[in-house]
Structure formats: C-alpha cells, structure tokens
Write an enzyme that holds these catalytic residues in place. Structure first.
Site, PDB file in Angstrom:
ATOM      1  N   SER A 178       0.835  -1.215  -0.023  1.00 20.97           N
ATOM      2  CA  SER A 178       0.051  -0.101  -0.075  1.00 20.97           C
ATOM      3  C   SER A 178       0.778   1.296  -0.067  1.00 20.97           C
ATOM      4  O   SER A 178       0.322   2.174  -0.388  1.00 20.97           O
ATOM      5  CB  SER A 178      -0.886   0.067   1.020  1.00 20.97           C
ATOM      6  OG  SER A 178      -0.328  -0.262   2.484  1.00 20.97           O
ATOM      7  N   HIS A 206      -5.266  -3.058  -2.923  1.00 18.54           N
ATOM      8  CA  HIS A 206      -4.874  -2.212  -4.093  1.00 18.54           C
ATOM      9  C   HIS A 206      -4.784  -2.866  -5.557  1.00 18.54           C
ATOM     10  O   HIS A 206      -4.547  -2.177  -6.347  1.00 18.54           O
ATOM     11  CB  HIS A 206      -3.338  -1.470  -3.626  1.00 18.54           C
ATOM     12  CG  HIS A 206      -3.723  -0.740  -2.541  1.00 18.54           C
ATOM     13  ND1 HIS A 206      -3.986   0.415  -2.202  1.00 18.54           N
ATOM     14  CD2 HIS A 206      -3.450  -1.329  -1.214  1.00 18.54           C
ATOM     15  CE1 HIS A 206      -3.895   0.852  -1.042  1.00 18.54           C
ATOM     16  NE2 HIS A 206      -3.815  -0.333  -0.372  1.00 18.54           N
ATOM     17  N   LYS A 238     -12.077   1.225  -2.379  1.00 13.53           N
ATOM     18  CA  LYS A 238     -10.698   1.703  -3.012  1.00 13.53           C
ATOM     19  C   LYS A 238     -10.995   1.586  -4.625  1.00 13.53           C
ATOM     20  O   LYS A 238     -12.069   2.669  -4.870  1.00 13.53           O
ATOM     21  CB  LYS A 238      -9.520   0.756  -2.793  1.00 13.53           C
ATOM     22  CG  LYS A 238      -9.131   1.446  -1.356  1.00 13.53           C
ATOM     23  CD  LYS A 238      -7.860   0.280  -0.710  1.00 13.53           C
ATOM     24  CE  LYS A 238      -7.626   1.159   0.816  1.00 13.53           C
ATOM     25  NZ  LYS A 238      -6.887   0.398   1.905  1.00 13.53           N
TER      26      LYS A 238
HETATM   27  C1  LIG Z   1      -7.047  -0.040   3.094  1.00 18.37           C
HETATM   28  C2  LIG Z   1      -6.513  -1.254   3.428  1.00 18.37           C
HETATM   29  C3  LIG Z   1      -6.907  -2.121   4.015  1.00 18.37           C
HETATM   30  C4  LIG Z   1      -8.294  -1.855   5.139  1.00 18.37           C
HETATM   31  O1  LIG Z   1      -9.349  -1.684   4.163  1.00 18.37           O
HETATM   32  P1  LIG Z   1     -10.678  -0.967   4.620  1.00 18.37           P
HETATM   33  O2  LIG Z   1     -11.674  -1.291   3.946  1.00 18.37           O
HETATM   34  O3  LIG Z   1     -10.126   0.545   4.144  1.00 18.37           O
HETATM   35  O4  LIG Z   1     -10.749  -1.185   6.263  1.00 18.37           O
HETATM   36  C5  LIG Z   1      -6.459  -3.471   4.284  1.00 18.37           C
HETATM   37  N1  LIG Z   1      -5.181  -3.839   3.727  1.00 18.37           N
HETATM   38  C6  LIG Z   1      -4.807  -2.997   3.162  1.00 18.37           C
HETATM   39  C7  LIG Z   1      -3.622  -3.199   1.988  1.00 18.37           C
HETATM   40  C8  LIG Z   1      -5.229  -1.729   2.603  1.00 18.37           C
HETATM   41  O5  LIG Z   1      -4.530  -0.696   1.710  1.00 18.37           O
END
Ligand SMILES: *Cc1c(COP(=O)(O)O)cnc(C)c1O
Length: 402
Positions: A178, A206, A238
């Site tokens: 990330s 991602h 995302k």
């Molecule tokens: C954003 C993210 C999460 C968490 O997901 P949410 O739905 O925002 O709680 C978990 N793992 C990674 C790698 C992330 O980037």
C-alpha cells in the site's frame, strides 16, 4: 495528572513532525477537491478508477436505500443479511473465481477475521515486513508467533518456513503493497505455501479493480487461479469506490469464518444500500468502461514516471496507481507537501509508523479521473521544488525497504 502524559506525548509528536491532522472536504471524492474554500488538485485518494463519486453508483446506492432502507438492523447472523448482500457475495465469488465470498463492513475487519480463524497459539504466521497495519494487528489478535521476513524476500521466507516447527503455518502478504506500490511475488508465495503445507492469505486492497482482465485483481493479473489453501481479501472502498470488503476462499474456509469470525458475528451488518452501490460499481468496473479507465490510468502512470525521470527526488519502482516519491526526512516530506499545497496541489506526506523510519515519502495516488494535464501540473511543480531538497535526502537516500 493522568492526562499530562498524553499532552507531552502529543507535544513530542508535534516536534518530530509526526502529528496527524485531518482536512474537511467540501466536495465529493475526486481530483477536484475543495478544502477550506480552497480548490485543490488532489493526488491522495485510493479511488483509482474514479468511481467513488460516479453518478451511476450513487444512484444505485440511493435506489438501494429506497428499496431496502438505510440500515440492516442487526448482524448478518441474526437478521441483518438482506438480499443485496447475498447477491453481492455471489457476484464477488464469480468475479474472483473462488467458491464463495463473505462480505465484511471494512477490510480492517476482514483481515482481523481471517488470521485468528485459521491459526492460534503454537502456530506461526510468516509475514512480509511491509504488510498493512491491519494484517499486523490480525496476527497479534491470533496469538500465533509473528515471524517477519524482509520485504518480498522469498529466500528468507523459505528458510524461515523450513526452520519452523509450528503446527500450522500461514503466509500473510499484501498483494500490492500500500505504501510502495510494488507487487508481491504471488506465484512464488503460492509455491512455498504448497511446499510447506501453509495457508496463503493475500490482501488485494490495491490490486482489485486495477489489475488483471476486467480488474479481477492481482491473482488474475499473474494468471493464478483459486486454490484450497489460498484466501483472498479484497476491499470495496478503493478502486470499487464504495465501502466494505470481502474474503473469497473455498466453501469450507468461508463456512468456518461464518461460524467463528468475531468481527463478522458481533457487528451490525452495513447498510444494504452499500451492497447495491457495490453491485453497480462492479458492473461498470468489469465492463468496457472499466477497461477504458484502466487503460487511461496506465497512460497517466507512464506519463508521470517519464515526467519525473529527472526530478530531485526519485519515484519508487511501481507500476501501480500508487507512485511514492521518496523524500526520507519527516520534516522534509512535510515541507514538500506544504509547498505543493501552496500551489493548489494536494499530495499526502506519509511518515512513520506508516512507513519505516527514514523513508518518509509523498504518496502520489493517480486515478482514472485525472487528466494528463493534471499529471503535468504536478510534475512541473515537483521539478521546480528542488530548493526544498535537504542534504541528507539528496546525498544518501535511505533505502525504502527493510
Ligand atoms: C485500506 C487497506 C485495508 C483496509 O481496508 P478498509 O476497507 O479501508 O478497512 C487493508 N489492507 C490494505 C493493504 C489496505 O490498503
């Protein structure tokens, strides 16, 4: 007094350039942000395909609320499992190619569910050093041994697996990291999981929507299929643009999560309207509109990398929408962020503990909603900011990893 300790801890963070603050947006998510009345061109969001403010997705969510109401009223296992969730899970299983999928309110909760459901005391989790915070917390919650290996170092992982006498083993990794934007060696991870009879849990927060045919994610991107020992976590807030997350796995694993996962059982189901919005977003994302958005995003990524080839700071080697610009020092990263902000450009500085000490960076996030001209504007501003270079960042760049 008991609160003096907090006050001095906060003051210390401020001095170290580590105090976090929020900004209130007066506009929907997207490149054209309004903050405190100021128009900013934003490069901060994980809304990689520009679906978060898409009118069709918003309409599906609104219609979903009209049809199904605002709330679900209870947890999924009591009476909150409304039909849109059931449809969404079927859709997600088909989309990812796994037997079954289970919807969660957030990715954080999904990760907290998976690890403790599969391993416990006396077991071991083998985790990449740069894993997302939610994966780190998930291991702690499981009480299994936390064995960390150097970022994407398969030789180190192999050694650690070979040495381990743990009863059950689980390999845990972001599929796309990330804060670095690089891809984990998924094929090698799966081969090691098979050789050492371990679970492999991949967090594709991602990659989903961005990589692979129809945006099916990192596994599809590498031509890898579902396997009984493989568990996939994907997020829906995302690239999918709404909110929520899911776990996709074999029927057995999903059934076990449904029986035991505390972050699934002891929480109210999210709004059914969310599921309706996600279903609409998935349809767009998997179709020709999605293909066009992914192609445009790739053009933006290539354009940015080319434009910044001679920049005073270097971009980390990423082919993803996440394009981190390595700065090093916390204060220098903040100064660069502020300098860009004065020019109407919003790029977040990411500092420890989100990234290792000495590797503060600007995390440039591109979205299909950006134009080539937007990217040019950012590149020009960065190329003209070399007066902000601090000597340590320029002469001895700290390696970004490990
Ligand atoms: C954003 C993210 C999460 C968490 O997901 P949410 O739905 O925002 O709680 C978990 N793992 C990674 C790698 C992330 O980037």
């Amino acid at each position: 007094m008991i609160w003096n300790e907090l006050e001095s801890a906060l003051a210390q963070r401020r001095e170290q350039g580590l105090l976090r603050t929020r900004r209130t947006l007066q506009s929907p998510a997207g490149p054209q942000a309004v903050v405190d009345g100021q128009a900013l061109l934003a490069f901060c969001s994980n809304d990689y395909l520009g679906l978060a403010a898409d009118a069709r997705v918003a309409a599906a969510l609104a219609e979903g609320a009209q049809r199904w109401g605002a709330g679900s009223g209870a947890s999924h296992l009591v009476s909150g499992h409304l039909e849109p969730f059931e449809q969404l899970e079927a859709q997600l299983a088909t989309f990812t190619g796994f037997e079954r999928a289970l919807f969660f309110s957030t990715g954080y909760m999904a990760n907290l569910a998976i690890v403790p459901a599969l391993v416990g005391r006396g077991d071991a989790v083998f985790a990449d050093r740069l894993n997302h915070a939610s994966l780190i917390d998930a291991v702690q919650l499981s009480r299994a041994d936390h064995v960390r290996y150097a970022h994407n170092d398969m030789a180190a992982l192999e050694r650690l697996l070979a040495q381990s006498s743990a009863r059950r083993k689980l390999i845990l990794s972001d599929a796309v990291f990330s804060m670095d934007g690089d891809l984990a060696p998924l094929r090698e991870l799966l081969a090691l999981a098979e050789r050492f009879d371990a679970w492999l849990v991949l967090d594709d927060a991602h990659g989903l929507g961005v990589l692979g045919p129809q945006g099916r994610g990192s596994l599809a991107h590498l031509g890898l299929a579902a396997a009984p020992r493989l568990i996939l976590m994907g997020t829906l807030g995302k690239a999918v643009g709404v909110s929520g997350a899911f776990v996709a796995a074999s029927t057995t694993v999903i059934e076990w999560l449904l029986q035991t996962a505390r972050t699934y059982i002891f929480t109210t189901a999210s709004s059914p309207a969310v599921a309706c919005g996600v279903l609409a977003a998935l349809e767009i994302l998997a179709g020709s509109d999605g293909d066009a958005r992914r192609a445009h995003l790739q053009r933006l990524i290539a354009h940015l990398r080319q434009a910044l080839a001679d920049a005073p700071w270097r971009l980390l080697p990423s082919h993803m929408a996440i394009q981190p610009l390595h700065v090093g020092d916390n204060h220098a990263a903040l100064a660069l962020q502020q300098h860009l902000m004065q020019q109407g450009l919003w790029v977040p500085a990411i500092r420890p503990p989100t990234v290792p000490a000495g590797t503060a960076r600007l995390r440039i996030s591109l979205s299909a909603a950006h134009t080539l001209a937007d990217v040019d504007r950012l590149a020009v501003a960065l190329l003209h900011a070399s007066h902000l270079l601090t000597p340590p960042a320029a002469e001895t760049p700290t390696p970004p990893c490990n």
